[in-house]
Design a protein around this motif. Structure first.
Motif, PDB file in Angstrom:
ATOM      1  N   PHE A  62       0.846  -1.196   0.000  1.00 43.37           N
ATOM      2  CA  PHE A  62       0.000   0.000   0.000  1.00 43.37           C
ATOM      3  C   PHE A  62       0.878   1.242   0.000  1.00 43.37           C
ATOM      4  O   PHE A  62       1.702   1.446   0.897  1.00 43.37           O
ATOM      5  N   ASN A  63       0.691   2.082  -1.041  1.00 46.91           N
ATOM      6  CA  ASN A  63       1.468   3.305  -1.171  1.00 46.91           C
ATOM      7  C   ASN A  63       0.684   4.249  -2.079  1.00 46.91           C
ATOM      8  O   ASN A  63      -0.477   3.984  -2.405  1.00 46.91           O
ATOM      9  N   THR A  64       1.297   5.346  -2.490  1.00 45.44           N
ATOM     10  CA  THR A  64       0.604   6.283  -3.384  1.00 45.44           C
ATOM     11  C   THR A  64       0.091   5.556  -4.620  1.00 45.44           C
ATOM     12  O   THR A  64      -0.999   5.843  -5.111  1.00 45.44           O
ATOM     13  N   THR A  65       0.886   4.636  -5.125  1.00 46.13           N
ATOM     14  CA  THR A  65       0.425   3.704  -6.141  1.00 46.13           C
ATOM     15  C   THR A  65       0.600   2.305  -5.569  1.00 46.13           C
ATOM     16  O   THR A  65       1.726   1.806  -5.455  1.00 46.13           O
ATOM     17  N   SER A  66      -0.503   1.685  -5.181  1.00 47.39           N
ATOM     18  CA  SER A  66      -0.424   0.363  -4.569  1.00 47.39           C
ATOM     19  C   SER A  66      -0.146  -0.690  -5.640  1.00 47.39           C
ATOM     20  O   SER A  66      -0.549  -0.541  -6.795  1.00 47.39           O
ATOM     21  N   ARG A  67       0.554  -1.750  -5.242  1.00 49.98           N
ATOM     22  CA  ARG A  67       0.961  -2.768  -6.210  1.00 49.98           C
ATOM     23  C   ARG A  67       1.150  -4.104  -5.511  1.00 49.98           C
ATOM     24  O   ARG A  67       1.246  -4.170  -4.283  1.00 49.98           O
ATOM     25  N   ILE A  68       1.205  -5.158  -6.306  1.00 49.99           N
ATOM     26  CA  ILE A  68       1.548  -6.475  -5.794  1.00 49.99           C
ATOM     27  C   ILE A  68       3.024  -6.727  -6.066  1.00 49.99           C
ATOM     28  O   ILE A  68       3.511  -6.512  -7.175  1.00 49.99           O
ATOM     29  N   THR A  69       3.746  -7.154  -5.032  1.00 52.91           N
ATOM     30  CA  THR A  69       5.129  -7.565  -5.220  1.00 52.91           C
ATOM     31  C   THR A  69       5.260  -9.021  -4.802  1.00 52.91           C
ATOM     32  O   THR A  69       4.696  -9.445  -3.791  1.00 52.91           O
ATOM     33  N   ASN A  70       5.944  -9.794  -5.607  1.00 55.76           N
ATOM     34  CA  ASN A  70       6.194 -11.199  -5.278  1.00 55.76           C
ATOM     35  C   ASN A  70       7.578 -11.304  -4.646  1.00 55.76           C
ATOM     36  O   ASN A  70       8.597 -11.162  -5.325  1.00 55.76           O
ATOM     37  N   LEU A  71       7.591 -11.493  -3.346  1.00 52.39           N
ATOM     38  CA  LEU A  71       8.851 -11.533  -2.616  1.00 52.39           C
ATOM     39  C   LEU A  71       9.619 -12.818  -2.935  1.00 52.39           C
ATOM     40  O   LEU A  71       9.071 -13.913  -2.844  1.00 52.39           O
ATOM     41  N   LYS A  72      10.867 -12.665  -3.295  1.00 53.76           N
ATOM     42  CA  LYS A  72      11.698 -13.838  -3.551  1.00 53.76           C
ATOM     43  C   LYS A  72      12.180 -14.448  -2.241  1.00 53.76           C
ATOM     44  O   LYS A  72      12.254 -15.668  -2.090  1.00 53.76           O
TER      45      LYS A  72
END
Length: 500
Positions: free
Chosen positions: A473-483
């Motif tokens: 969650f941020n100014t532009t929220s996104r999905i990150t796939n953690l390695k």
């Protein structure tokens, strides 16, 4: 002589007013299993404040497991909040009350959210969060609770007297009793007892996690939200005893004299509490116990043995949790082993080793923020997510990254976004307001459906132990796939250990 038109009109208006008042008051009265209570109309919904969900834990019930409340005859006025639990700022031992915010006390079977407040297990209250936020516009019956704090909620006395078995988990037992009250009563408030979400932040997140691994809580809720906290608060018996003994030492008592805790003034006990948990120590000192009575196993073994209830979960942390505490306690900005021992007790050497490694590539402040955040929160969040997924629990994981000042995404910074109040001046900035709208909608969606996916945010997949998708969650929220995620294989499941 017949009454004039004006007189008739006045009488009619008076009757109409009385009828309206009667029906309004009738709508604010419900019958719980212990008796009638009367709430108050507030902001277009009905609120019932200070409702007792358990017997007052006073007198001979001090330090004992939570007991049911007796029934009452007359209608109980539930129009004022109950006393806060005893804490540094005041409060009272007679504190086991809850508050219900409902769009309407009918038979609509709305989703229910039970909020457990934070505050290092030593401060806070149910009234600290505005239940209107989830009830006014979102149609969720919101329950906020008080529970016993600090010395009253988490002092281990099982080895002193078996009558106090489970005393180190009295705060947990209070939460479970409140959930049982919800199960038995929430239908008359327009809620569905089979659509209950337990939710907490910080110490509240740790408490609802302890509830999750307490067998006696099964069947009382269907969903679980933990913001900045999981099972790292559950300590071993040796640590619980060591903490209890520090209290006794402050009071100049031996273990054989522990029964005197029952009759000492609350003020005396609070002074002892303040002494043993002063400064950074108080951040982690208090918490539940793996006592074999209320919590029957190490949380990770409990999960691995497929003992967790069949719930859905939403958990996460903030990117720089520790900066809030570093701001409050400047010694944490460049901590030495003494400061780390005050925070992590006998686990401090492990934390210090990692801190030194981080200082090789980071400035001292940034190294401290990273290290303390990892050991207080991050490591436990991802370990617990993995354990739940392996136990078959559908789990959504988030990370809160938004920042508008030097502290960054510090501890508790997600709270006004989750508890979004459209009238708040703090959310007048368009950027913050949009993030707040989207985060609040996601939480509402999860409470209602068990799925946080909403329009305005990327598709949020379930967490997996291989791909590890996380909603950022941020100014532009996104999905990150953690390695990878941070882990220290030598660090135990709890965050503070005293080896006696």
């Amino acid at each position: 002589m017949y009454p004039s038109f004006k007189t008739k009109l006045a009488i009619a208006l008076s009757i109409a007013f009385l009828c309206c008042s009667y029906f309004a008051n009738a709508q604010n009265v419900v019958k719980t299993i212990k008796g009638y209570i009367r709430g108050v109309s507030e902001g277009g919904i009905t609120v019932f404040k200070g409702v007792p969900y358990a017997a007052p834990p006073i007198g001979q019930l001090r330090f004992k497991a939570t007991q049911p409340h007796q029934a009452w005859r007359d209608t109980l006025a539930a129009t004022e909040f109950g006393s806060n639990a005893t804490q540094a700022s005041g409060g009272a031992e007679d504190c086991l009350t809850l508050n219900v915010y409902t769009p309407k006390a009918d038979n609509a079977k709305r989703p229910v959210m039970v909020w457990v407040h934070g505050g290092s297990m030593t401060s806070g209250s149910g009234k600290g969060q505005n239940g209107h936020v989830f009830s006014n516009d979102d149609g969720i019956v919101t329950v906020t609770i008080n529970y016993r704090l600090g010395i009253f909620g988490f002092t281990y006395l099982d080895d002193v007297n078996k009558a106090y078995a489970g005393s180190g988990n009295n705060g947990v037992l209070d939460c479970i009793m409140a959930l049982r009250w919800v199960k038995e009563n929430i239908a008359v408030f327009g809620g569905d007892p089979n659509r209950v979400t337990i939710m907490g932040e910080s110490a509240g997140a740790k408490l609802v996690s302890a509830v999750l691994v307490a067998p006696s809580s099964k069947g009382l809720y269907q969903q679980y939200i933990a913001e900045s906290g999981s099972v790292q608060c559950v300590r071993d018996i040796n640590t619980a005893k060591a903490e209890r003994d520090r209290i006794l030492q402050q009071l100049h008592l031996s273990k054989n004299d522990a029964a005197r805790l029952l009759t000492m003034s609350a003020d005396s006990l609070m002074k002892a509490q303040a002494a043993v948990s002063a400064g950074v120590t108080g951040l982690l000192f208090w918490g539940p116990v793996n006592d074999g009575v209320v919590i029957t196993n190490d949380p990770y073994k409990y999960a691995a043995n497929k003992k967790l209830p069949a719930v859905k979960a939403l958990i996460g942390t903030n990117a720089t949790e520790a900066t809030l505490f570093m701001d409050r306690y400047p010694a944490l900005k460049a901590p030495d082993t003494t400061v780390l021992r005050a925070l992590f007790a006998d686990l401090a050497p492990m934390v210090h080793n990692t801190l030194l490694k981080n200082r090789e590539t980071l400035q001292p402040y940034d190294a401290a923020a990273k290290t303390i955040t990892e050991y207080m929160y991050t490591i436990h969040n991802y370990r617990w997510a993995k354990a739940m997924v392996n136990a078959g629990i559908p789990t959504y994981v988030y990370r809160f990254d938004y920042s508008d000042d030097a502290l960054g995404a510090a501890h508790a910074r997600e709270m006004p976004f989750v508890w979004f109040d459209p009238t708040s001046k703090a959310m007048e900035n368009a950027e913050k307001r949009l993030l707040a709208i989207n985060m609040h909608k996601a939480w509402v969606s999860f409470i209602k459906t068990g799925n946080p996916n909403v329009a305005g945010l990327p598709q949020w997949p379930l967490y997996k132990t291989t791909i590890k998708p996380v909603m950022v969650f941020n100014t532009t929220s996104r999905i990150t796939n953690l390695k990878t995620v941070f882990d220290d294989p030598h660090f135990p499941s709890t965050v503070m250990v005293f080896k006696q």
